[in-house]
Write a protein that holds these residues in place. Structure first.
Motif, PDB file in Angstrom:
ATOM      1  N   GLY A   1       6.169  -4.737   4.374  1.00  0.00           N
ATOM      2  CA  GLY A   1       6.530  -6.061   3.905  1.00  0.00           C
ATOM      3  C   GLY A   1       5.620  -6.567   2.809  1.00  0.00           C
ATOM      4  O   GLY A   1       4.534  -6.018   2.563  1.00  0.00           O
ATOM      5  N   VAL A   2       6.055  -7.644   2.144  1.00  0.00           N
ATOM      6  CA  VAL A   2       5.297  -8.200   1.027  1.00  0.00           C
ATOM      7  C   VAL A   2       3.919  -8.668   1.464  1.00  0.00           C
ATOM      8  O   VAL A   2       2.903  -8.398   0.800  1.00  0.00           O
ATOM      9  CB  VAL A   2       6.079  -9.369   0.383  1.00  0.00           C
ATOM     10  CG1 VAL A   2       5.225 -10.083  -0.662  1.00  0.00           C
ATOM     11  CG2 VAL A   2       7.371  -8.864  -0.238  1.00  0.00           C
ATOM     12  N   HIS A   3       3.832  -9.383   2.586  1.00  0.00           N
ATOM     13  CA  HIS A   3       2.549  -9.904   3.041  1.00  0.00           C
ATOM     14  C   HIS A   3       1.607  -8.766   3.445  1.00  0.00           C
ATOM     15  O   HIS A   3       0.396  -8.818   3.172  1.00  0.00           O
ATOM     16  CB  HIS A   3       2.760 -10.866   4.214  1.00  0.00           C
ATOM     17  CG  HIS A   3       3.497 -12.112   3.842  1.00  0.00           C
ATOM     18  ND1 HIS A   3       2.911 -13.133   3.123  1.00  0.00           N
ATOM     19  CD2 HIS A   3       4.789 -12.494   4.054  1.00  0.00           C
ATOM     20  CE1 HIS A   3       3.794 -14.097   2.920  1.00  0.00           C
ATOM     21  NE2 HIS A   3       4.951 -13.739   3.480  1.00  0.00           N
TER      22      HIS A   3
ATOM     23  N   PRO B   1      10.576  -0.195   8.949  1.00  0.00           N
ATOM     24  CA  PRO B   1      11.288  -0.231   7.662  1.00  0.00           C
ATOM     25  C   PRO B   1      10.852  -1.391   6.786  1.00  0.00           C
ATOM     26  O   PRO B   1      10.228  -2.333   7.268  1.00  0.00           O
ATOM     27  CB  PRO B   1      12.749  -0.412   8.107  1.00  0.00           C
ATOM     28  CG  PRO B   1      12.635  -1.192   9.381  1.00  0.00           C
ATOM     29  CD  PRO B   1      11.385  -0.687  10.064  1.00  0.00           C
ATOM     30  N   ALA B   2      11.192  -1.299   5.505  1.00  0.00           N
ATOM     31  CA  ALA B   2      10.844  -2.359   4.566  1.00  0.00           C
ATOM     32  C   ALA B   2      11.972  -3.378   4.505  1.00  0.00           C
ATOM     33  O   ALA B   2      13.109  -3.017   4.178  1.00  0.00           O
ATOM     34  CB  ALA B   2      10.598  -1.771   3.181  1.00  0.00           C
ATOM     35  N   PRO B   3      11.699  -4.641   4.837  1.00  0.00           N
ATOM     36  CA  PRO B   3      12.764  -5.655   4.775  1.00  0.00           C
ATOM     37  C   PRO B   3      13.391  -5.762   3.395  1.00  0.00           C
ATOM     38  O   PRO B   3      14.582  -6.045   3.254  1.00  0.00           O
ATOM     39  CB  PRO B   3      12.022  -6.945   5.146  1.00  0.00           C
ATOM     40  CG  PRO B   3      10.809  -6.506   5.896  1.00  0.00           C
ATOM     41  CD  PRO B   3      10.427  -5.189   5.295  1.00  0.00           C
ATOM     42  N   SER B   4      12.592  -5.508   2.365  1.00  0.00           N
ATOM     43  CA  SER B   4      13.098  -5.644   0.993  1.00  0.00           C
ATOM     44  C   SER B   4      13.768  -4.376   0.489  1.00  0.00           C
ATOM     45  O   SER B   4      14.283  -4.348  -0.628  1.00  0.00           O
ATOM     46  CB  SER B   4      11.940  -5.999   0.062  1.00  0.00           C
ATOM     47  OG  SER B   4      10.960  -4.970   0.084  1.00  0.00           O
ATOM     48  N   GLY B   5      13.731  -3.320   1.283  1.00  0.00           N
ATOM     49  CA  GLY B   5      14.335  -2.066   0.855  1.00  0.00           C
ATOM     50  C   GLY B   5      13.439  -1.185   0.020  1.00  0.00           C
ATOM     51  O   GLY B   5      13.866  -0.151  -0.486  1.00  0.00           O
TER      52      GLY B   5
ATOM     53  N   GLU C   1       6.882   3.514  -3.132  1.00  0.00           N
ATOM     54  CA  GLU C   1       6.710   2.286  -3.918  1.00  0.00           C
ATOM     55  C   GLU C   1       5.708   1.358  -3.243  1.00  0.00           C
ATOM     56  O   GLU C   1       4.913   0.696  -3.919  1.00  0.00           O
ATOM     57  CB  GLU C   1       8.059   1.585  -4.077  1.00  0.00           C
ATOM     58  CG  GLU C   1       9.056   2.379  -4.914  1.00  0.00           C
ATOM     59  CD  GLU C   1      10.442   1.773  -4.901  1.00  0.00           C
ATOM     60  OE1 GLU C   1      11.090   1.755  -5.965  1.00  0.00           O
ATOM     61  OE2 GLU C   1      10.886   1.320  -3.826  1.00  0.00           O
ATOM     62  N   VAL C   2       5.737   1.314  -1.911  1.00  0.00           N
ATOM     63  CA  VAL C   2       4.762   0.504  -1.175  1.00  0.00           C
ATOM     64  C   VAL C   2       3.355   1.035  -1.419  1.00  0.00           C
ATOM     65  O   VAL C   2       2.414   0.280  -1.694  1.00  0.00           O
ATOM     66  CB  VAL C   2       5.079   0.500   0.330  1.00  0.00           C
ATOM     67  CG1 VAL C   2       3.960  -0.183   1.115  1.00  0.00           C
ATOM     68  CG2 VAL C   2       6.407  -0.191   0.591  1.00  0.00           C
ATOM     69  N   ALA C   3       3.189   2.358  -1.339  1.00  0.00           N
ATOM     70  CA  ALA C   3       1.873   2.965  -1.553  1.00  0.00           C
ATOM     71  C   ALA C   3       1.362   2.680  -2.961  1.00  0.00           C
ATOM     72  O   ALA C   3       0.182   2.385  -3.165  1.00  0.00           O
ATOM     73  CB  ALA C   3       1.950   4.470  -1.313  1.00  0.00           C
TER      74      ALA C   3
ATOM     75  N   SER D   1      -3.140  -5.493   2.232  1.00  0.00           N
ATOM     76  CA  SER D   1      -3.641  -4.113   2.160  1.00  0.00           C
ATOM     77  C   SER D   1      -4.272  -3.812   0.817  1.00  0.00           C
ATOM     78  O   SER D   1      -5.191  -2.984   0.715  1.00  0.00           O
ATOM     79  CB  SER D   1      -2.501  -3.124   2.431  1.00  0.00           C
ATOM     80  OG  SER D   1      -1.999  -3.287   3.741  1.00  0.00           O
ATOM     81  N   ARG D   2      -3.816  -4.462  -0.237  1.00  0.00           N
ATOM     82  CA  ARG D   2      -4.427  -4.265  -1.556  1.00  0.00           C
ATOM     83  C   ARG D   2      -5.896  -4.671  -1.537  1.00  0.00           C
ATOM     84  O   ARG D   2      -6.737  -4.036  -2.188  1.00  0.00           O
ATOM     85  CB  ARG D   2      -3.679  -5.084  -2.608  1.00  0.00           C
ATOM     86  CG  ARG D   2      -2.340  -4.490  -3.015  1.00  0.00           C
ATOM     87  CD  ARG D   2      -1.630  -5.393  -4.023  1.00  0.00           C
ATOM     88  NE  ARG D   2      -2.417  -5.566  -5.235  1.00  0.00           N
ATOM     89  CZ  ARG D   2      -2.385  -4.749  -6.272  1.00  0.00           C
ATOM     90  NH1 ARG D   2      -1.599  -3.688  -6.251  1.00  0.00           N
ATOM     91  NH2 ARG D   2      -3.120  -4.979  -7.337  1.00  0.00           N
ATOM     92  N   THR D   3      -6.228  -5.720  -0.777  1.00  0.00           N
ATOM     93  CA  THR D   3      -7.617  -6.168  -0.692  1.00  0.00           C
ATOM     94  C   THR D   3      -8.478  -5.121  -0.006  1.00  0.00           C
ATOM     95  O   THR D   3      -9.597  -4.817  -0.438  1.00  0.00           O
ATOM     96  CB  THR D   3      -7.689  -7.500   0.077  1.00  0.00           C
ATOM     97  OG1 THR D   3      -6.890  -8.471  -0.589  1.00  0.00           O
ATOM     98  CG2 THR D   3      -9.123  -7.993   0.161  1.00  0.00           C
ATOM     99  N   VAL D   4      -7.962  -4.542   1.085  1.00  0.00           N
ATOM    100  CA  VAL D   4      -8.709  -3.505   1.804  1.00  0.00           C
ATOM    101  C   VAL D   4      -8.848  -2.257   0.933  1.00  0.00           C
ATOM    102  O   VAL D   4      -9.905  -1.615   0.897  1.00  0.00           O
ATOM    103  CB  VAL D   4      -8.029  -3.168   3.144  1.00  0.00           C
ATOM    104  CG1 VAL D   4      -8.826  -2.110   3.896  1.00  0.00           C
ATOM    105  CG2 VAL D   4      -7.881  -4.415   4.001  1.00  0.00           C
ATOM    106  N   ALA D   5      -7.774  -1.904   0.231  1.00  0.00           N
ATOM    107  CA  ALA D   5      -7.828  -0.738  -0.657  1.00  0.00           C
ATOM    108  C   ALA D   5      -8.868  -0.923  -1.753  1.00  0.00           C
ATOM    109  O   ALA D   5      -9.586   0.020  -2.122  1.00  0.00           O
ATOM    110  CB  ALA D   5      -6.445  -0.487  -1.263  1.00  0.00           C
ATOM    111  N   ALA D   6      -8.982  -2.141  -2.263  1.00  0.00           N
ATOM    112  CA  ALA D   6      -9.992  -2.416  -3.295  1.00  0.00           C
ATOM    113  C   ALA D   6     -11.395  -2.261  -2.735  1.00  0.00           C
ATOM    114  O   ALA D   6     -12.304  -1.765  -3.419  1.00  0.00           O
ATOM    115  CB  ALA D   6      -9.790  -3.822  -3.853  1.00  0.00           C
TER     116      ALA D   6
END
Length: 353
Positions: A261-263, A289-293, A298-300, A268-273
């Protein structure tokens, strides 16, 4: 694969050691003696100068074979004590004894048992499923590895022993270990910890205790497991600190778990940084699953880490865990994801951040 020589020397001896390494057929792996805990058990041999030997003796990594001390002058008497703590029994003067060093390094290339891999699993956000994946990886590893150590270093979590249904089994918890710069033997550790089975031992916090987890205990137990050839799996909280730093300095790979999901991606971007700032080799595990499809790849990409595995949530898993312990069927989505993580670490390939 070319054997790796961990080189812990200053510029005055660097060229001499480089010639010897090339002659003996090694690939040099340079590191800072203050931060070489990850490389220490995995290198085929180690060459350290006097300064690095003193630093290592203070840090107290486990004794290992294949350590050679080098110097360009007669070493002081205290160096012998430091060297013996590390497992070294020779000190060579360079460049006059280069031929002896080449011979020693050549002899050390005889096949030896390699330490197993170590992996940390961290959630990119609350409820990502990192604890469940870490437990699943340990269970899968126990099917193939002779010994597995599963560490939970989140002192404010529910406890990975609860996930595995062994919270009432006798054995030591983190707060029971008081190791200040000391060493521990892996065999003794296994017999003292709660066990899922005869291959998988678990070290988790004692939930009723408010004592912090000792970083010395974390370092000593991780070193013991890795040198003994155990697969080490760590359930890591997404908070910086001395314990998290010690784990990150020791493991070969960090797997960041995120929902699709978006949130979840934003957090996760903060942890990855954070992982990127520390130069950690990290990959992502995307739980759909991804609610947005959005697709897992693409998420990774949005998180900023290479995709290691993707898997669908099992809606029946929470209910089954409430009534028993975690089970990971090999063909389940969680089982396939755990197997992908284990394979990445078990092959022993060198991961570069």
């Amino acid at each position: 694969m070319t054997d790796q020589l961990l080189v812990l020397v200053g510029p005055d001896l660097a060229d001499d050691v480089a010639r010897c390494a090339a002659a003996a057929g090694y690939r040099m792996l340079r590191a800072d003696p203050d931060h070489c805990r990850r490389e220490w058990p995995r290198a085929d041999a180690v060459v350290a100068d006097v300064s690095a030997t003193r630093v290592l003796a203070e840090l107290g990594p486990p004794r290992r074979a294949g350590v050679v001390v080098v110097t360009d002058h007669e070493p002081a008497e205290d160096i012998w004590r430091c060297a013996m703590r590390l497992g070294a029994d020779r000190a060579l003067t360079l460049p006059s004894e280069e031929s002896i060093l080449v011979g020693l390094l050549t002899d050390l290339r005889a096949p030896q048992a390699n330490p197993a891999g170590a992996v940390a699993v961290v959630g990119g956000h609350g409820g990502a499923g990192a604890t469940t994946l870490a437990a699943a990886v340990a269970l899968v590893a126990a099917e193939d590895s002779a010994r597995v150590l599963l560490f939970d270093v989140d002192e404010f979590g529910a406890g990975i022993d609860l996930t595995l249904g062994i919270e009432d089994r006798a054995g030591l918890r983190w707060q029971d270990l008081t190791l200040e710069g000391g060493a521990v033997r892996a065999r003794s550790l296994h017999s003292a910890l709660p066990q899922v089975n005869d291959r998988l031992s678990v070290l988790a916090p004692r939930r009723e205790s408010r004592l912090p987890i000792s970083v010395d205990a974390v370092i000593a137990t991780m070193d013991a497991g890795r040198v003994n050839g155990d697969t080490v799996v760590v359930d890591l909280p997404r908070t910086a600190g001395v314990v998290s730093d010690a784990v990150l300095d020791s493991v070969d790979l960090v797997v960041l778990v995120t929902s699709a999901g978006v949130h979840g991606v934003a957090a996760s971007r903060t942890v990855a940084a954070w992982l990127d700032e520390r130069g950690i080799a990290a990959m992502s595990a995307v739980r759909g699953p991804a609610p947005s499809g959005l697709r897992a790849a693409e998420v990774a990409t949005a998180v900023g880490l290479p995709l290691l595995t993707a898997y669908r949530s099992d809606p029946g898993l929470p209910g089954r865990m409430e009534s028993g312990r975690l089970r990971v069927p090999s063909r389940s989505p969680l089982g396939r994801a755990a197997r992908a993580v284990y394979r990445k670490v078990a092959v022993g390939e060198r991961l570069v951040a």
